[in-house]
Design an enzyme around this catalytic site. Structure first.
Site, short mmCIF file in Angstrom:
data_model
loop_
_atom_site.label_atom_id
_atom_site.label_comp_id
_atom_site.label_asym_id
_atom_site.label_seq_id
_atom_site.Cartn_x
_atom_site.Cartn_y
_atom_site.Cartn_z
N TRP A 151 -5.42 5.42 6.61
CA TRP A 151 -5.58 5.41 5.15
C TRP A 151 -6.86 6.13 4.72
CZ3 TRP A 151 -1.30 4.97 2.82
CH2 TRP A 151 -0.30 4.12 3.32
N ASP A 201 -12.05 0.94 -0.08
CA ASP A 201 -10.63 0.56 -0.11
C ASP A 201 -10.51 -0.71 0.73
OD1 ASP A 201 -7.92 0.23 0.21
OD2 ASP A 201 -7.56 2.17 1.17
N LYS A 216 -0.96 -6.84 -0.07
CA LYS A 216 -1.27 -7.37 1.25
C LYS A 216 -1.91 -8.75 1.15
CE LYS A 216 -0.86 -2.83 2.85
NZ LYS A 216 -1.36 -1.48 2.62
C1 LIG Z 1 -1.37 -0.23 2.45
C2 LIG Z 1 -2.65 0.49 2.28
C3 LIG Z 1 -2.78 1.58 1.39
C4 LIG Z 1 -1.62 2.12 0.61
O1 LIG Z 1 -1.37 1.32 -0.46
P1 LIG Z 1 -0.28 1.70 -1.59
O2 LIG Z 1 -0.53 0.64 -2.60
O3 LIG Z 1 1.06 1.65 -0.94
O4 LIG Z 1 -0.61 3.06 -2.09
C5 LIG Z 1 -4.03 2.13 1.27
N1 LIG Z 1 -5.08 1.69 1.95
C6 LIG Z 1 -4.98 0.67 2.84
C7 LIG Z 1 -6.19 0.21 3.59
C8 LIG Z 1 -3.77 0.05 3.02
O5 LIG Z 1 -3.66 -0.95 3.91
#
Ligand SMILES: *Cc1c(COP(=O)(O)O)cnc(C)c1O
Length: 361
Positions: A102, A172, A196
Site C-alpha cells: 500500500w 495511512d 478493517k
Molecule cells: C486496505 C488498505 C488500503 C486500501 O483501502 P481502500 O479503502 O480499499 O482504498 C490502503 N492502505 C492500507 C494500509 C490498507 O490496508
C-alpha cells in the site's frame, strides 16, 4: 444462526454488539420511524450522530482541539492522490517511507503531483521488515513524510514510530488504527479506510491538525479539497450516512473495551497465541517476516507447498474459519486479527492449526 470465525482482510469482522444494535435500530432509528439510511443528512438526528462520531474519534485517539476529523469517500486509495494534491506545493517534494504494497501504491499516485523521495525496506521484490531508524533520513525541506503503519499484505507493522524531524508526518493507518495507543502529537494527519478496524467500507476517517490543514491548496475541485470538506464539517455533499453510523457504533464499542489500552491488551494476547503456535510448529508453519517487524493485525505464514496451503484454506472454511487465504500477490495464509476478532476465535483457530498439522504432518 452460525457466526463465522472471520479473518477477512477487509471488509472484515465487525463487533457482534454493533451489528445487533444496527439490527435493533433498523426500522426505527432514534424514534424517527425511519432507518438511518432514510433520514436527511441535514436533520438534527443525523448531525448529532455525525458530530458524535467525530468527537469519539478524537477522544479515543487523545486528540485535542487542534485536530479536525473529516469523513471522506473513495477509500484510502483515493487519499493516495488527494494527499499530494492538497499538500504538495508547486516545485515541492514529499518523502515516502515504503514498507509494503500500500505504501508503494501511495507513491505511484503521489508521483503524478510532484517530486517524491522514497526510502524503502523492499529486498528482492518483497518486504520482510519495516525500516530501521538508521535508514530513515528525511529531507527536512519536504512538505510531508508519508508512512503506512501496518502492512496488511506482508504482515509487518511499525513498532516504534519514525523520527522525521520537523517534517509533518502523515500516516495511512487503515489496517491497524485504534488497535493500540499511538502518540497523536507526532503526526499531522492520520487516515484509515474504515473497513478493517473501524466498521464498514464506504468511509475514510481522517484526522488532521489545523495548522497543517491551513497549508493545503485552495484551487482544487471542491470534493477533492480537504479544506472545503473540513469547512463544511464533511457535509459538503451527502456523506455515507450508514457507514458513518456503523463507524460511530464501532467507536462506542472501542471505548467500552477500555479504549486503545484495552484494545492493545487483547490484540497482543491474540498475536502472542498465534505466533507461538507458528513458532512451536517445528517449521511446519513459517512466518517469513523479521521477528521485530511482525504485525499484530495481519499474521502471515506459509506451509511447505501451495497444495497444502490450498487444503488448509479449504479445511479451515469447513471448520467455520473464513478468509485465511493470503493476498493474491504473495500467496500463503493470512489471519487478519483485527479489533473485532476476540481471543476465543484465535484460540479455536490455533487448535485447528495443530490438528491440521497432526493430520497432514
Ligand atoms: C486496505 C488498505 C488500503 C486500501 O483501502 P481502500 O479503502 O480499499 O482504498 C490502503 N492502505 C492500507 C494500509 C490498507 O490496508
Amino acid at each position: 444462526m452460525k457466526r463465522a470465525i472471520n479473518f477477512n482482510a477487509g471488509p472484515a469482522a465487525i463487533p457482534q454488539e454493533v451489528l445487533e444494535k444496527a439490527q435493533a435500530d433498523m426500522l426505527d432509528w432514534k424514534g424517527t420511524g425511519m432507518s438511518v439510511m432514510e433520514v436527511s443528512h441535514r436533520s438534527k438526528e443525523y448531525e448529532e450522530l455525525h458530530n458524535h462520531a467525530q468527537a469519539s474519534f478524537k477522544e479515543i485517539a487523545g486528540m485535542g482541539d487542534e485536530w479536525k476529523v473529516i469523513f471522506l469517500q473513495g477509500g484510502a486509495s483515493t487519499q493516495f492522490a488527494l494527499i499530494p494534491m492538497n499538500f504538495l506545493p508547486e516545485g515541492g517534494s514529499a518523502d515516502y517511507l515504503v514498507t509494503g504494497h500500500w505504501s508503494k501504491t501511495a507513491v505511484k499516485e503521489a508521483k503524478r503531483f510532484g517530486k517524491i523521495n522514497t526510502i524503502s525496506s523492499e529486498k528482492d521484490g518483497v518486504f520482510r521488515s519495516i525500516l530501521k531508524p538508521g535508514d530513515i533520513k528525511v529531507d527536512q525541506s519536504s512538505a510531508y513524510v508519508h508512512m503506512t503503519s501496518n502492512n496488511t499484505i506482508f504482515g509487518t507493522q511499525w513498532q516504534d514510530w519514525p523520527d522525521v524531524g520537523s517534517v509533518p508526518l502523515v500516516a495511512d493507518m487503515s489496517s491497524d488504527i485504534f488497535s493500540r495507543p499511538f502518540p497523536a502529537d507526532r503526526f499531522s494527519l492520520v487516515y484509515a479506510g474504515a473497513q478493517k478496524n473501524l466498521g464498514p467500507s464506504g468511509v475514510v476517517a481522517m484526522a488532521v491538525k489545523e495548522g497543517f490543514l491551513a497549508k493545503a491548496k485552495e484551487d482544487l475541485p471542491s470534493m477533492f479539497s480537504y479544506k472545503v470538506q473540513q469547512a463544511n464539517n464533511s457535509l459538503y455533499n451527502t456523506p455515507p450516512c450508514f457507514s458513518i453510523y456503523i463507524l460511530d457504533l464501532t467507536l462506542d464499542w472501542i471505548k467500552k473495551q477500555g479504549g486503545l489500552q484495552g484494545m492493545q491488551k487483547v490484540n497482543e494476547e491474540k498475536a502472542r497465541i498465534l505466533y507461538e503456535a507458528i513458532d512451536s510448529s517445528g517449521g511446519y508453519y513459517d512466518n517469513p517476516v523479521e521477528k521485530a517487524s511482525r504485525s499484530k493485525m495481519n499474521v502471515v505464514f506459509r506451509l511447505k507447498s501451495e497444495e497444502l496451503e490450498e487444503k488448509f484454506v479449504k479445511e479451515a472454511k469447513a471448520a467455520g474459519i473464513i478468509g485465511v487465504k493470503g493476498h493474491r500477490s504473495v500467496g500463503g495464509i493470512r489471519f487478519s486479527i483485527y479489533n473485532a476478532n476476540l481471543v476465543p476465535n484465535v484460540q479455536k483457530s490455533v487448535d485447528f492449526m495443530k490438528d491440521f498439522q497432526k493430520r497432514n504432518g
